[in-house]
Design a protein around this motif. Sequence first.
Motif, PDB file in Angstrom:
ATOM      1  N   CYS A 129       0.807  -1.234   0.000  1.00  0.00           N
ATOM      2  CA  CYS A 129       0.000   0.000   0.000  1.00  0.00           C
ATOM      3  C   CYS A 129       0.837   1.280   0.000  1.00  0.00           C
ATOM      4  O   CYS A 129       0.298   2.355  -0.198  1.00  0.00           O
ATOM      5  N   ARG A 155       0.825   3.283  10.098  1.00  0.00           N
ATOM      6  CA  ARG A 155      -0.396   2.494   9.919  1.00  0.00           C
ATOM      7  C   ARG A 155      -0.726   1.718  11.192  1.00  0.00           C
ATOM      8  O   ARG A 155      -1.885   1.661  11.613  1.00  0.00           O
ATOM      9  N   PRO A 161      -2.869  -4.431   4.919  1.00  0.00           N
ATOM     10  CA  PRO A 161      -3.455  -4.400   3.578  1.00  0.00           C
ATOM     11  C   PRO A 161      -3.318  -5.705   2.792  1.00  0.00           C
ATOM     12  O   PRO A 161      -3.837  -5.808   1.679  1.00  0.00           O
ATOM     13  N   LYS A 183      -4.884 -10.800   5.805  1.00  0.00           N
ATOM     14  CA  LYS A 183      -4.436  -9.810   6.795  1.00  0.00           C
ATOM     15  C   LYS A 183      -3.693 -10.455   7.953  1.00  0.00           C
ATOM     16  O   LYS A 183      -4.137 -11.441   8.502  1.00  0.00           O
TER      17      LYS A 183
END
Length: 78
Positions: A56, A63, A72, A76
């Motif tokens: 990403c 994040r 992402p 996951k």
Amino acid sequence: RCLLREAESTRPMYELVREYIDSLPEDQRADEPLYQSRLAQCKNCTELRNGTCVLCGCYVEMRAAVHTNYCPAVHKKW
């Protein structure tokens, strides 16, 4: 595979990321155990390059700091 905070060449960027994390409202920030667990999983991921997720483009330390964010990857990790 390393986090921004671990590489000397990315130290200036890590300082900016740390400022962002510190500025997050408490109700948005992941607690420390959750944050560290997420980073450990990212660090073992083959998609991590110099603190950046190649899936990403984010800095994983940013994040992982927001409790509502997620990995992402298709499968996951967190």
